[in-house]
Design an enzyme around this catalytic site. Sequence first.
Site, PDB file in Angstrom:
ATOM      1  N   ASP A  25      13.665  -9.503 -11.681  1.00 54.48           N
ATOM      2  CA  ASP A  25      13.761  -9.251 -10.405  1.00 54.48           C
ATOM      3  C   ASP A  25      13.687 -10.454  -9.335  1.00 54.48           C
ATOM      4  O   ASP A  25      14.260 -10.565  -8.450  1.00 54.48           O
ATOM      5  CB  ASP A  25      13.223  -8.083  -9.883  1.00 54.48           C
ATOM      6  CG  ASP A  25      11.559  -8.030 -10.412  1.00 54.48           C
ATOM      7  OD1 ASP A  25      10.959  -9.045  -9.744  1.00 54.48           O
ATOM      8  OD2 ASP A  25      11.266  -7.179 -11.049  1.00 54.48           O
ATOM      9  N   CYS A  74       0.987  -1.046   0.042  1.00 52.17           N
ATOM     10  CA  CYS A  74       0.079   0.007  -0.162  1.00 52.17           C
ATOM     11  C   CYS A  74       0.925   1.125  -0.159  1.00 52.17           C
ATOM     12  O   CYS A  74       2.150   1.346   0.321  1.00 52.17           O
ATOM     13  CB  CYS A  74      -0.828  -0.144   1.314  1.00 52.17           C
ATOM     14  SG  CYS A  74      -2.092  -1.330   1.278  1.00 52.17           S
ATOM     15  N   GLY A 103      -0.061   0.307  -5.138  1.00 53.58           N
ATOM     16  CA  GLY A 103      -1.240  -0.367  -4.866  1.00 53.58           C
ATOM     17  C   GLY A 103      -2.508   0.366  -5.844  1.00 53.58           C
ATOM     18  O   GLY A 103      -2.404   1.417  -5.964  1.00 53.58           O
ATOM     19  N   ASN A 145       0.313   1.163   5.744  1.00 58.37           N
ATOM     20  CA  ASN A 145       1.007   0.089   4.919  1.00 58.37           C
ATOM     21  C   ASN A 145       1.649  -0.881   5.859  1.00 58.37           C
ATOM     22  O   ASN A 145       2.537  -0.477   6.614  1.00 58.37           O
ATOM     23  CB  ASN A 145       1.758   0.862   3.876  1.00 58.37           C
ATOM     24  CG  ASN A 145       2.952   0.002   3.370  1.00 58.37           C
ATOM     25  OD1 ASN A 145       3.970   0.574   2.741  1.00 58.37           O
ATOM     26  ND2 ASN A 145       2.636  -1.130   2.759  1.00 58.37           N
ATOM     27  N   GLY A 146       1.308  -2.272   5.554  1.00 57.88           N
ATOM     28  CA  GLY A 146       2.021  -3.063   6.153  1.00 57.88           C
ATOM     29  C   GLY A 146       1.134  -4.235   6.906  1.00 57.88           C
ATOM     30  O   GLY A 146      -0.258  -4.386   6.535  1.00 57.88           O
ATOM     31  N   TYR A 160      12.076  -4.607  -6.248  1.00 57.00           N
ATOM     32  CA  TYR A 160      10.994  -4.641  -6.915  1.00 57.00           C
ATOM     33  C   TYR A 160       9.918  -3.405  -6.455  1.00 57.00           C
ATOM     34  O   TYR A 160       9.406  -2.792  -7.464  1.00 57.00           O
ATOM     35  CB  TYR A 160      10.370  -5.731  -6.987  1.00 57.00           C
ATOM     36  CG  TYR A 160       8.955  -5.762  -7.561  1.00 57.00           C
ATOM     37  CD1 TYR A 160       8.678  -6.017  -8.867  1.00 57.00           C
ATOM     38  CD2 TYR A 160       7.679  -5.598  -6.765  1.00 57.00           C
ATOM     39  CE1 TYR A 160       7.687  -6.137  -9.594  1.00 57.00           C
ATOM     40  CE2 TYR A 160       6.539  -5.795  -7.324  1.00 57.00           C
ATOM     41  CZ  TYR A 160       6.369  -5.820  -8.519  1.00 57.00           C
ATOM     42  OH  TYR A 160       5.211  -5.968  -9.276  1.00 57.00           O
ATOM     43  N   CYS A 175       5.627 -13.728   2.924  1.00 53.17           N
ATOM     44  CA  CYS A 175       5.797 -12.492   3.652  1.00 53.17           C
ATOM     45  C   CYS A 175       4.664 -12.451   4.612  1.00 53.17           C
ATOM     46  O   CYS A 175       3.612 -12.703   4.162  1.00 53.17           O
ATOM     47  CB  CYS A 175       5.825 -11.446   2.819  1.00 53.17           C
ATOM     48  SG  CYS A 175       6.096  -9.745   3.667  1.00 53.17           S
TER      49      CYS A 175
HETATM   50  S1  SF4 Z   1       9.522 -11.240   4.103  1.00 53.07           S
HETATM   51 FE1  SF4 Z   1      10.428 -10.427   2.075  1.00 53.07          FE
HETATM   52  S2  SF4 Z   1       8.883  -9.390   1.346  1.00 53.07           S
HETATM   53 FE2  SF4 Z   1       8.228  -9.510   3.409  1.00 53.07          FE
HETATM   54  S3  SF4 Z   1       9.130  -7.648   4.628  1.00 53.07           S
HETATM   55 FE3  SF4 Z   1      10.814  -9.502   4.449  1.00 53.07          FE
HETATM   56  S4  SF4 Z   1      11.983  -8.997   2.622  1.00 53.07           S
HETATM   57 FE4  SF4 Z   1       9.952  -8.029   2.538  1.00 53.07          FE
END
Ligand code: SF4
Length: 496
Positions: free
Chosen positions: A358, A13, A39, A113-114, A254, A394
């Site tokens: 990437d 986001c 986003g 964001n998160g 990315y 993630c």
């Molecule tokens: S798990 Fe990967 S995508 Fe998620 S915050 Fe860590 S490095 Fe970034």
Amino acid sequence: MGSREPDTVRDSCGVYGVWGHPDAPRLVHYGLYALQHRGQESAGIVASDGSHVVHYKGMGLVSEVFNDQKLEALRGHISIGHVRYSTSGSSRLANAQPVVVRYRGGLLALAHNGNLVNAVPLRGALEDEGSIFQTTVDTEVIAHLVARSRLPRVEEALPEALNKVKGGYALIVMNETTLLAARDPNGFRPLCVGRFPEGGWVVASETCALDATGAEFVREVRPGELLVIDETGLRSTQAVPPGKPALCVFEYIYLARPDSNLEGRNVHVVRKDLGRRLALDYPVEADIVTGVPDSSISAASGYAEEAGIAYELGLVKNRYIGRTFIQPSTSARTFGVQVKLNPLRKVLEGQRVVLVDDSIVRGTTSRRIVNLLRQAGATEVHMRIASPPYRYPCYYGIDTSAEGELIASTKSVEEIAASIGADSLHYLTTQALHETVTGLPDWPVAERCCMACFTGHYPVPVDEARGKFEFEETPDGDDNDRPGGEIEAVAAGTEG
Ligand code: SF4
């Protein structure tokens, strides 16, 4: 994962907030345009003139959600905005942000964001105590924690709430008079602060959004820091003790725009360096180098420069159809990739090609692209990936496939090369990635970025984390095709 078939790391986001500018909502609108890459599912803006708050949000791109008439209705010197890719909760209007709630302290709007890794137990406990949730996004958990606090002022209640949540957040909050910005103690998601030459403060996910609105970069918000901006100026407190530094390394690879800077490093330059490192570590006899547009162009140009091989435009991207994940189904995605990327036969015919990308998520897009190059006459396709094999999901705010769907979680590099049809395939090592991004040779002794999706070592434990649709009764309710929104004007403090 709902109705979509993800084969890319998707953005999380973008957040943008202004305090103390007469055109605050317009600036937020421009800022959201600059953050659109983070986003594209929904967008929203909240504005306050100090006593009246107006908000509007809708599904779609910023250009689809807002027009002059909508913007005219948004007035005030305080404003925050959000562009969303859903990483918690489905893509529907109720889940679009900013989240706006009224409570006894007045009105609160949050743009986040998160992802919070302990949202599920926190929400369960709040519901057991009688809280009623309007959305299925984890951001609303923070709103409830603030609303239930016994501390009267939001700048006191918010730190109390932030000390209960765990995970990744770059958060911008406003009430009728005050703008607040907070970053999680590990700094997973980026957040920076700037100033307008004519006066007024801005907080944004990326520096490119400051540039787009004529603001000067002041500094990054520090991990665990809370900024409070009101009539008396800007105040900073350490709301949460800082943890291990863990800026998401995928921001460099990315997610972020190439014209943004993160921790003092320009993203394009870092990507170019990643490409150079790939060329040094994995050279190959070839005639041309090309990159998968747009995010891999910088790395491909770095590879070409270092290898002394011509960079060529091998794939032309249609820029008007959005990112791959917008395609709604497998069949539509197959069609969509062909529409989106056209191989340049004149360039590729009879050539041995180095193709730089990437990352590889599921492998289906890579397979299609390698195939496109061969159909256009490439005699060899050597794939080089500017990150390590992507093996683990993630939990901190990026939406990816489940672990079993990540091709590198079940296949060796040789098997992946065979699966996507490449003549050779090499990834950067985690050591090379960390060294290139940070300029420091000490990984894994001292890890300065989050690398968990490559290593499986999560900086914040994820045992309480659940999937994106955890709060959904029917986990398939995205309404991406609804461009409409809702507008609401609320007099501040009307509910108790
Ligand atoms: S798990 Fe990967 S995508 Fe998620 S915050 Fe860590 S490095 Fe970034």
